[in-house]
Design a protein around this motif. Structure first.
Motif, short mmCIF file in Angstrom:
data_model
loop_
_atom_site.label_atom_id
_atom_site.label_comp_id
_atom_site.label_asym_id
_atom_site.label_seq_id
_atom_site.Cartn_x
_atom_site.Cartn_y
_atom_site.Cartn_z
N THR A 131 4.83 -7.11 -5.83
CA THR A 131 4.34 -7.01 -4.00
C THR A 131 4.02 -5.64 -3.19
OG1 THR A 131 4.56 -8.17 -1.72
CG2 THR A 131 7.07 -8.27 -3.01
N GLY A 132 4.85 -5.28 -2.59
CA GLY A 132 4.93 -3.68 -2.42
C GLY A 132 5.24 -3.57 -1.19
N ILE A 133 4.77 -2.53 -0.61
CA ILE A 133 4.35 -2.20 1.54
C ILE A 133 3.42 -1.33 1.10
CG2 ILE A 133 5.98 0.24 2.14
CD1 ILE A 133 7.90 -1.94 2.34
N THR A 134 3.54 -1.59 2.42
CA THR A 134 1.46 -1.00 2.91
C THR A 134 2.50 0.02 4.47
OG1 THR A 134 0.31 -2.68 2.13
CG2 THR A 134 -0.50 -0.81 3.52
N LEU A 135 2.20 1.65 3.82
CA LEU A 135 1.82 1.91 5.84
C LEU A 135 0.46 2.24 6.56
CD1 LEU A 135 4.57 3.28 4.04
CD2 LEU A 135 4.30 5.16 5.45
N MET A 136 1.04 1.60 7.41
CA MET A 136 -1.07 1.03 8.34
C MET A 136 -0.64 2.39 9.44
SD MET A 136 -0.86 -2.18 9.51
CE MET A 136 0.63 -2.99 9.58
N TYR A 137 -1.60 2.45 10.15
CA TYR A 137 -1.34 2.40 11.92
C TYR A 137 -1.24 1.42 12.31
CZ TYR A 137 -2.83 8.10 10.92
OH TYR A 137 -2.74 9.44 11.18
N ILE A 138 -0.88 1.39 13.98
CA ILE A 138 -0.34 -0.05 14.34
C ILE A 138 -1.77 -0.02 15.57
CG2 ILE A 138 0.01 -1.58 15.63
CD1 ILE A 138 3.42 0.29 14.81
N GLU A 139 -2.69 -1.13 15.11
CA GLU A 139 -4.01 -1.18 16.41
C GLU A 139 -3.52 -2.63 17.24
OE1 GLU A 139 -7.32 -3.48 14.45
OE2 GLU A 139 -7.39 -1.29 14.05
#
Length: 310
Positions: A131-139
């Motif tokens: 698994t892991g971490i995802t950084l994303m822009y929020i929409e």
């Protein structure tokens, strides 16, 4: 950069602490309103609020961010970026448009796999190898924004959701630290999520924690791991509930009916629909968690059936 941080539980603390050690300015922290906690039901500040208060950072706790006055307050802070980690509130479109560099969320899965409320537990339940971490822009859509950065980790053998939670919290802080320079300079290329690969991590329900002994031992082991520390796997034993905190699937077969405690010395082994599940740590109502071998010093369960009668 002028950063506003929005988060609430322990999972959000490592990223906040990381930001405190950078040259960026945290101009405010948003967190959920204080909630009753403990036996006395005393109003208790969130873990994020406790850290912010200790560092003299202004804290705002609106019940929603839909009110114009709350949005105006955020706008007045003139944030370059809003970092969101398990905040617990839906951000209206008007809020998403306020930060100059956008709103960045730290999500505890490798998106687009496991969008939603319980990605850590669902990855353990599914038997994911990593698994892991995802950084994303929020929409506005749930966890559907363009991805900025991913950081992967293996899920260890017998690792519980609680243990994985703590590792991912630290991984989220590391990922945020690594992407901050590119975020500031604009040297970043967002990746659109592949909708064909989306899976959803539904909120946990307490009823899911009741062990069905007709299932394979490996699946039951995953349930025990996924529901530790909440809601904790459980089974009926005699006229009470036995909570199962830790367990391990054994690579062997048993001829006994599912739920039968096998006639063995010093181990609490239970026949399942396929294989044997060894209970390692259990708990009775009102008692402490104990190792199964200690539990067997006080109780004999040989040949008894666990679980609700068919």
């Amino acid at each position: 950069m002028r950063i506003v941080f929005a988060g609430t539980p322990e999972f959000a603390v490592p990223p906040l602490q990381m930001l405190l050690g950078t040259g960026h300015r945290i101009v405010a922290v948003y967190t959920q309103p204080d909630r009753p906690a403990g036996r006395g039901r005393k109003l208790t500040p969130s873990p994020v609020k406790q850290v912010a208060t200790a560092h003299h950072i202004p804290v705002f706790q609106p019940p929603t961010l839909k009110a114009e006055e709350d949005q105006a307050q955020l706008r007045a802070l003139e944030p370059d970026v809003l970092v969101v980690v398990a905040y617990g509130l839906i951000l209206p479109k008007a809020v998403l448009e306020i930060p100059r560099l956008g709103c960045v969320n730290i999500h505890a899965s490798l998106l687009p796999r496991w969008r939603g409320a319980a990605p850590i537990q669902r990855s353990v339940l599914a038997g994911d190898a990593e698994t892991g971490i995802t950084l994303m822009y929020i929409e506005p859509r749930l966890d559907a924004g363009p991805m900025l950065y991913k950081k992967t980790c293996r899920i260890a053998r017998l690792e519980t959701a609680g243990e994985l939670h703590d590792r991912l919290a630290q991984l989220g802080a590391e990922a945020l630290a690594e992407i901050l320079p590119d975020l500031e300079t604009g040297n970043i290329r967002p990746e659109i999520q592949d909708e064909a690969q989306v899976t959803y991590a539904a909120k946990l329900e307490k009823a899911e924690a009741v062990l069905d002994w007709t299932l394979p031992a490996l699946e039951l082991e995953r349930r025990v791991r996924a529901f530790n520390p909440w809601p904790v796997a459980e089974t009926q034993w005699r006229d009470t509930t036995l909570r199962v905190w830790l367990a391990e699937a054994l690579d062997e077969t048993a001829r006994a009916a599912p739920g039968t405690v096998l006639d063995r010395e010093r181990t609490l082994d239970v026949a399942t629909g396929q294989g044997v599940l060894r209970l390692l740590e259990v708990q009775l109502p009102g008692a402490k968690r104990v190792a199964a071998r200690d539990f067997l010093n006080a109780y004999s369960l040989k040949t008894e059936r666990l679980g609700r009668p068919a």
